[in-house]
Design an enzyme around this catalytic site. Structure first.
Site, PDB file in Angstrom:
ATOM      1  N   HIS A  20      17.992  -4.053  75.273  1.00  0.00           N
ATOM      2  CA  HIS A  20      17.554  -2.908  74.457  1.00  0.00           C
ATOM      3  C   HIS A  20      17.518  -3.290  72.976  1.00  0.00           C
ATOM      4  CE1 HIS A  20      19.481  -0.257  77.773  1.00  0.00           C
ATOM      5  NE2 HIS A  20      18.174  -0.140  77.912  1.00  0.00           N
ATOM      6  N   LYS A  44      21.775  12.148  86.652  1.00  0.00           N
ATOM      7  CA  LYS A  44      22.002  10.715  86.794  1.00  0.00           C
ATOM      8  C   LYS A  44      23.498  10.425  86.685  1.00  0.00           C
ATOM      9  CE  LYS A  44      19.163   6.727  85.625  1.00  0.00           C
ATOM     10  NZ  LYS A  44      18.239   6.171  84.624  1.00  0.00           N
ATOM     11  N   ARG A  94      10.074  -5.483  81.914  1.00  0.00           N
ATOM     12  CA  ARG A  94      10.786  -6.680  82.339  1.00  0.00           C
ATOM     13  C   ARG A  94      10.005  -7.441  83.391  1.00  0.00           C
ATOM     14  NH1 ARG A  94      15.939  -3.047  82.979  1.00  0.00           N
ATOM     15  NH2 ARG A  94      14.156  -1.696  83.291  1.00  0.00           N
ATOM     16  N   SER A 132      20.909  -1.938  82.419  1.00  0.00           N
ATOM     17  CA  SER A 132      22.215  -1.292  82.290  1.00  0.00           C
ATOM     18  C   SER A 132      22.891  -1.212  83.654  1.00  0.00           C
ATOM     19  CB  SER A 132      22.053   0.121  81.723  1.00  0.00           C
ATOM     20  OG  SER A 132      21.474   0.071  80.451  1.00  0.00           O
TER      21      SER A 132
HETATM   22  P1  ADP Z   1      15.310   4.389  81.658  1.00  0.00           P
HETATM   23  O1  ADP Z   1      16.276   4.984  82.613  1.00  0.00           O
HETATM   24  O2  ADP Z   1      14.458   5.392  80.946  1.00  0.00           O
HETATM   25  O3  ADP Z   1      14.493   3.222  82.171  1.00  0.00           O
HETATM   26  P2  ADP Z   1      16.906   2.442  80.272  1.00  0.00           P
HETATM   27  O4  ADP Z   1      18.018   2.712  79.333  1.00  0.00           O
HETATM   28  O5  ADP Z   1      17.241   1.752  81.540  1.00  0.00           O
HETATM   29  O6  ADP Z   1      16.246   3.839  80.508  1.00  0.00           O
HETATM   30  O7  ADP Z   1      15.779   1.619  79.535  1.00  0.00           O
HETATM   31  C1  ADP Z   1      15.156   2.106  78.383  1.00  0.00           C
HETATM   32  C2  ADP Z   1      13.972   1.210  78.044  1.00  0.00           C
HETATM   33  O8  ADP Z   1      14.445  -0.088  77.729  1.00  0.00           O
HETATM   34  C3  ADP Z   1      12.980   1.028  79.181  1.00  0.00           C
HETATM   35  O9  ADP Z   1      11.670   0.957  78.635  1.00  0.00           O
HETATM   36  C4  ADP Z   1      13.347  -0.301  79.771  1.00  0.00           C
HETATM   37  O10 ADP Z   1      12.244  -0.936  80.359  1.00  0.00           O
HETATM   38  C5  ADP Z   1      13.797  -1.038  78.530  1.00  0.00           C
HETATM   39  N1  ADP Z   1      14.722  -2.104  78.868  1.00  0.00           N
HETATM   40  C6  ADP Z   1      15.869  -2.001  79.567  1.00  0.00           C
HETATM   41  N2  ADP Z   1      16.481  -3.204  79.671  1.00  0.00           N
HETATM   42  C7  ADP Z   1      15.678  -4.087  79.036  1.00  0.00           C
HETATM   43  C8  ADP Z   1      15.732  -5.507  78.820  1.00  0.00           C
HETATM   44  N3  ADP Z   1      16.702  -6.245  79.309  1.00  0.00           N
HETATM   45  N4  ADP Z   1      14.741  -6.080  78.095  1.00  0.00           N
HETATM   46  C9  ADP Z   1      13.730  -5.329  77.632  1.00  0.00           C
HETATM   47  N5  ADP Z   1      13.604  -3.994  77.817  1.00  0.00           N
HETATM   48  C10 ADP Z   1      14.558  -3.383  78.512  1.00  0.00           C
END
Ligand code: ADP
Length: 162
Positions: A20, A44, A94, A132
């Site tokens: 992130h 969630k 990703r 995450s």
């Molecule tokens: P959501 O549940 O909305 O997917 P996340 O917190 O998992 O929320 O992810 C938020 C954003 O960050 C999403 O667009 C996701 O693709 C991106 N993201 C999550 N992990 C990574 C990573 N390792 N590298 C790049 N982008 C990421």
């Protein structure tokens, strides 16, 4: 002159990972301001409450001062974007497996609010498998997550799981 000087990065951020952070820093090279919008989704199963996630993210990004805002939202993202007067949504991609859901969401958001644009950043190679949820799973089993999490998040996670 481009009108888009601000963007929104929505997500769960439960917790914030280095993946992130990388997207946030890359977005800040393009936009003047970025709002990290934490989806308050009580359905969630979360590890950190939204109230816990906000200060963790703020701490990690304090070097950017008022270029970064961290806010919780619930309901439609496009409504939150209108409220914030922002027309650009940032998301990370990703793997190909992210694509279907992301394209659906971007098209639905465009349908709901034609002025919105979703911009995708391709995840950096070393974080392309980091989410995450996988970090939480591995941490629960005792794995060292130092490579994937900012220090303050790592500490908060250790405390939470101890
Ligand atoms: P959501 O549940 O909305 O997917 P996340 O917190 O998992 O929320 O992810 C938020 C954003 O960050 C999403 O667009 C996701 O693709 C991106 N993201 C999550 N992990 C990574 C990573 N390792 N590298 C790049 N982008 C990421």
């Amino acid at each position: 002159m481009a009108e888009h000087t601000k963007a929104i990065f929505p997500g769960s951020f439960d917790p914030l990972t280095n993946g992130h952070l990388d997207i946030i820093k890359r977005a800040l090279r393009i936009f003047d301001g970025l709002t990290i919008a934490i989806l308050d989704n009580s359905q969630k199963n979360s590890l950190f409450t939204v109230e816990e996630r906000i200060p963790l993210i703020k701490t990690e990004l304090k070097e950017f001062g008022d270029r970064i805002q961290v806010k919780a939202f619930s309901g439609l993202l496009v409504e939150f974007a209108k409220q914030e007067n922002v027309k650009v949504v940032i998301r990370g991609l990703r793997a190909i497996s992210d694509y279907d859901y992301e394209a659906q969401m971007a098209l639905m958001n465009k349908n709901l609010y034609s002025e919105i644009e979703t911009l995708f950043f391709i995840a950096r190679e070393e974080y392309s498998y980091v989410s995450s949820s996988i970090v939480k799973q591995a941490a629960v089993l005792g794995g060292d997550m130092a490579k994937f999490l900012p220090l303050s998040v790592l500490a908060a996670m250790k405390k939470k799981l101890s």
